[in-house]
Enzyme design. Structure first.
Site, short mmCIF file in Angstrom:
data_model
loop_
_atom_site.label_atom_id
_atom_site.label_comp_id
_atom_site.label_asym_id
_atom_site.label_seq_id
_atom_site.Cartn_x
_atom_site.Cartn_y
_atom_site.Cartn_z
N CYS A 222 3.17 -2.52 3.84
CA CYS A 222 2.27 -1.59 4.70
C CYS A 222 2.67 -0.90 5.40
O CYS A 222 4.01 -1.00 5.52
CB CYS A 222 0.93 -2.19 4.69
N GLY A 223 2.65 -0.37 6.17
CA GLY A 223 2.97 0.70 7.07
C GLY A 223 3.58 -0.18 7.90
O GLY A 223 5.58 0.45 8.08
N THR A 224 3.00 -0.72 8.93
CA THR A 224 4.21 -1.61 9.40
C THR A 224 3.89 -2.79 9.48
O THR A 224 4.76 -4.16 10.05
CB THR A 224 2.82 -1.11 10.80
N GLY A 225 3.03 -3.22 8.27
CA GLY A 225 3.13 -4.66 7.86
C GLY A 225 2.24 -6.00 8.19
O GLY A 225 1.43 -7.17 8.21
N ILE A 226 1.22 -5.39 9.28
CA ILE A 226 0.54 -6.02 10.28
C ILE A 226 -0.45 -6.39 9.13
O ILE A 226 -0.94 -7.50 9.21
CB ILE A 226 0.34 -5.30 11.51
N GLY A 227 -1.10 -5.39 9.30
CA GLY A 227 -2.03 -5.39 8.12
C GLY A 227 -2.41 -6.44 6.91
O GLY A 227 -2.71 -7.02 6.51
N ARG B 76 8.43 -32.67 11.92
CA ARG B 76 8.08 -31.44 13.05
C ARG B 76 7.41 -30.37 12.67
O ARG B 76 6.51 -30.22 12.41
CB ARG B 76 8.71 -31.65 14.21
N ASP C 297 0.94 -1.11 0.40
CA ASP C 297 0.22 0.39 0.09
C ASP C 297 0.77 1.22 -0.38
O ASP C 297 2.01 0.94 -0.13
CB ASP C 297 -1.22 -0.36 1.11
N HIS C 298 0.45 2.24 0.39
CA HIS C 298 1.20 3.75 0.15
C HIS C 298 1.76 3.72 0.92
O HIS C 298 3.46 3.86 1.03
CB HIS C 298 -0.06 5.06 0.29
#
Length: 143
Positions: free
Chosen positions: A64-69, A132, A7-8
């Site tokens: 994205c800004g944080t990578g979270i979303g 595993r 994103d931006h």
């Protein structure tokens, strides 16, 4: 083939990653966005996830800004294992142990120099194929 999306908030870092991949002669498809104007990150996470699901691309990189979303969105897709990484140790571990197929980063969190090292680590680390880890991935996939 690597799928790229942002994103931006991740646009400038994506441009640095594209230059780096070009220098390394790594093929990629850029699914957007195309500038700094505000856009919705789910649009680009979905494009990258679908490119991997279809087999058009082997792995993806989302920013994205944080990578979270953007990582949360990608992980909604069957077969996608998006890992949010801000260091090389995590990038290596998620490939070795989780066979992650999408690297997510925060353009406002990770500087370009470190981000390029994370990209290299992620793209060059194979899955361990340890029983595993295969078992654990299977448990994730069936839930």
């Amino acid at each position: 083939m690597i799928a790229l999306g942002c994103d931006h908030g991740g646009f400038e870092l994506k441009q640095e990653i594209k230059k780096h991949l070009d220098e390394q002669k790594v093929e990629y498809i850029d699914y957007g966005c195309e500038g700094l104007e505000a856009v919705d990150y789910p649009v680009y996470a979905k494009k990258v996830a679908r490119a991997i699901q279809s087999g058009e691309c082997e792995k993806g990189i989302l920013i994205c800004g944080t990578g979270i979303g953007i990582s949360i969105t990608a992980n909604k897709f069957k077969g996608i294992r998006a890992a949010l990484c801000s260091d090389c140790f995590s990038a290596e571990a998620t490939r070795l142990h989780n066979d992650a197929n999408v690297l997510a980063m925060g353009g406002r969190v990770v500087g370009a120099g470190l981000a390029l090292k994370i990209v290299d680590t992620f793209l060059n680390t194979p899955f361990s194929n340890d029983e595993r880890h295969i078992r654990r991935i299977s448990q994730i996939e069936t839930e």
